[in-house]
Scaffold this motif. Sequence first.
Motif, PDB file in Angstrom:
ATOM      1  N   ASP A   1     -10.904  -3.935  -4.278  1.00  0.00           N
ATOM      2  CA  ASP A   1     -10.398  -3.783  -2.917  1.00  0.00           C
ATOM      3  C   ASP A   1      -8.874  -3.786  -2.849  1.00  0.00           C
ATOM      4  OD1 ASP A   1      -9.805  -6.427  -3.409  1.00  0.00           O
ATOM      5  OD2 ASP A   1     -11.079  -7.239  -1.814  1.00  0.00           O
ATOM      6  N   ARG A   2      -8.196  -3.827  -4.007  1.00  0.00           N
ATOM      7  CA  ARG A   2      -6.732  -3.719  -3.999  1.00  0.00           C
ATOM      8  C   ARG A   2      -6.274  -2.268  -3.892  1.00  0.00           C
ATOM      9  NH1 ARG A   2      -3.188  -7.653  -4.860  1.00  0.00           N
ATOM     10  NH2 ARG A   2      -1.994  -6.095  -3.683  1.00  0.00           N
ATOM     11  N   LEU A   3      -7.184  -1.318  -4.065  1.00  0.00           N
ATOM     12  CA  LEU A   3      -6.811   0.092  -3.950  1.00  0.00           C
ATOM     13  C   LEU A   3      -6.690   0.452  -2.471  1.00  0.00           C
ATOM     14  CD1 LEU A   3      -6.258   2.804  -5.339  1.00  0.00           C
ATOM     15  CD2 LEU A   3      -8.714   3.273  -5.202  1.00  0.00           C
ATOM     16  N   ASP A   4      -5.473   0.779  -2.046  1.00  0.00           N
ATOM     17  CA  ASP A   4      -5.216   1.136  -0.647  1.00  0.00           C
ATOM     18  C   ASP A   4      -5.278   2.637  -0.408  1.00  0.00           C
ATOM     19  OD1 ASP A   4      -4.400  -1.529   0.496  1.00  0.00           O
ATOM     20  OD2 ASP A   4      -2.908  -1.368  -1.095  1.00  0.00           O
TER      21      ASP A   4
ATOM     22  N   GLY B   1      11.979  -6.355  -4.410  1.00  0.00           N
ATOM     23  CA  GLY B   1      11.570  -5.848  -3.113  1.00  0.00           C
ATOM     24  C   GLY B   1      10.697  -4.624  -3.100  1.00  0.00           C
ATOM     25  N   VAL B   2      10.346  -4.092  -4.260  1.00  0.00           N
ATOM     26  CA  VAL B   2       9.468  -2.920  -4.315  1.00  0.00           C
ATOM     27  C   VAL B   2       8.055  -3.340  -3.903  1.00  0.00           C
ATOM     28  CG1 VAL B   2       8.416  -1.202  -5.840  1.00  0.00           C
ATOM     29  CG2 VAL B   2      10.846  -1.779  -6.079  1.00  0.00           C
ATOM     30  N   ARG B   3       7.448  -2.570  -3.011  1.00  0.00           N
ATOM     31  CA  ARG B   3       6.129  -2.942  -2.500  1.00  0.00           C
ATOM     32  C   ARG B   3       5.111  -1.809  -2.556  1.00  0.00           C
ATOM     33  NH1 ARG B   3       8.161  -6.926  -3.473  1.00  0.00           N
ATOM     34  NH2 ARG B   3       8.304  -8.876  -2.250  1.00  0.00           N
ATOM     35  N   TYR B   4       5.449  -0.695  -3.187  1.00  0.00           N
ATOM     36  CA  TYR B   4       4.452   0.357  -3.413  1.00  0.00           C
ATOM     37  C   TYR B   4       4.389   0.670  -4.898  1.00  0.00           C
ATOM     38  CZ  TYR B   4       1.878   4.666  -3.636  1.00  0.00           C
ATOM     39  OH  TYR B   4       0.931   5.607  -3.983  1.00  0.00           O
TER      40      TYR B   4
ATOM     41  N   ASP C   1       0.105 -10.034  -2.627  1.00  0.00           N
ATOM     42  CA  ASP C   1      -0.903  -9.406  -1.777  1.00  0.00           C
ATOM     43  C   ASP C   1      -0.295  -8.455  -0.758  1.00  0.00           C
ATOM     44  OD1 ASP C   1       0.346 -11.309  -0.228  1.00  0.00           O
ATOM     45  OD2 ASP C   1      -1.500 -12.268   0.483  1.00  0.00           O
ATOM     46  N   ASP C   2       1.041  -8.376  -0.717  1.00  0.00           N
ATOM     47  CA  ASP C   2       1.700  -7.430   0.175  1.00  0.00           C
ATOM     48  C   ASP C   2       2.031  -6.106  -0.512  1.00  0.00           C
ATOM     49  OD1 ASP C   2       3.516  -8.728  -1.479  1.00  0.00           O
ATOM     50  OD2 ASP C   2       5.107  -8.841   0.029  1.00  0.00           O
ATOM     51  N   VAL C   3       1.643  -5.957  -1.765  1.00  0.00           N
ATOM     52  CA  VAL C   3       1.860  -4.707  -2.477  1.00  0.00           C
ATOM     53  C   VAL C   3       0.838  -3.667  -2.025  1.00  0.00           C
ATOM     54  CG1 VAL C   3       1.641  -3.597  -4.743  1.00  0.00           C
ATOM     55  CG2 VAL C   3       2.964  -5.697  -4.506  1.00  0.00           C
ATOM     56  N   VAL C   4       1.321  -2.461  -1.762  1.00  0.00           N
ATOM     57  CA  VAL C   4       0.452  -1.325  -1.449  1.00  0.00           C
ATOM     58  C   VAL C   4       0.180  -0.585  -2.752  1.00  0.00           C
ATOM     59  CG1 VAL C   4       0.204   0.799  -0.126  1.00  0.00           C
ATOM     60  CG2 VAL C   4       1.428  -1.153   0.862  1.00  0.00           C
ATOM     61  N   VAL C   5      -1.096  -0.366  -3.064  1.00  0.00           N
ATOM     62  CA  VAL C   5      -1.495   0.251  -4.335  1.00  0.00           C
ATOM     63  C   VAL C   5      -2.078   1.631  -4.079  1.00  0.00           C
ATOM     64  CG1 VAL C   5      -3.059   0.102  -6.312  1.00  0.00           C
ATOM     65  CG2 VAL C   5      -1.907  -1.956  -5.456  1.00  0.00           C
TER      66      VAL C   5
END
Length: 323
Positions: free
Chosen positions: A135-138, A61-64, A89-93
């Motif tokens: 574009d994965r860098l948030d 469940g980790v998303r960051y 694709d729901d991971v925040v980077v």
Amino acid sequence: MPFARLSAATTPTCHLGLGLAAVGRPGYINLGRDHDLGEDRSAQALRARTHELLDAAYAQGVRYIDAARSYGRSEEFLADWLRAHPEADDVVVGSKWGYTYTADWSTDAEKHEVKDHSLAAYERQRAESAELLGDRLDLYQIHSVTPDSPALTDKELHARLAEAAAEGLTVGFSTSGPAQAAAIRAALAVEVDGAPLFRTVQSTYNVLETSAAPALAEAHDAGLTVIVKEGMANGRLAEPHAPDALKAVAAQTSLGCDAVALAVVLRQPWATVVLSGAATVTQLASNLHAAVVDLDEDQTARLAALAEEPHAYWERRGRLPWH
């Protein structure tokens, strides 16, 4: 804001993130690395270890995920994993610029990283991060801002960061040192065209170092996402190094000292994401139990009494060896 995804998440661990400082390079200041990593610290071994941790973190469940230019090859390892896992694709980077890794994959280098908060450093490292993460860098943060950092007063740098923000990149900063609160408040005052520049802050906070709490609460009230790093005090709050009071509370909860220490941070109303700096899957699993730790008032008070004077805490941290 990318962190809005976390607000909609329902997993208990969604507000726990994974930091890659300990596994993106062979040397770091965390205690117990010889036991955690063993002798093989080749790039291949640490890439495999990073991917194993990312697999486990995502499954739980980790998303960051938090990286930095100075964390050796952390961005590269993360980028490889993201490409292999399109479902994530729901991971925040998030990553950071402002330090350059200089140890050349050695644990005994004279200097492991060099700080530079200039516009030229930003432009160079922004291009390097973009090449790897695209574009994965948030989120892109200034690494370890202090009250005297030129990044707080460089108007040209601010303009360039505002341009990146207008293009969709979230701009933030991290802090270190005994004057974290002053650095946070100075950064909150930075504006471009009348609008606040920074949308996130990442600071050290743990049961030993609590001095940034009032400023972090102010940042949260101002609308910033607050990310907490070093919740384990670089291993000082894990077995066997944990203070006796923490060990006693952990025994009462039947969970590890690490889970209890991170749970204290999760309880802070201003903390949006609390980072695990785990170097092994076993450590990660134990860290993630923080989401279910329930502390009573007496236990909370006993842990609060462990807080150290900030200068003493940071002086001791500065003496931790790279290994």
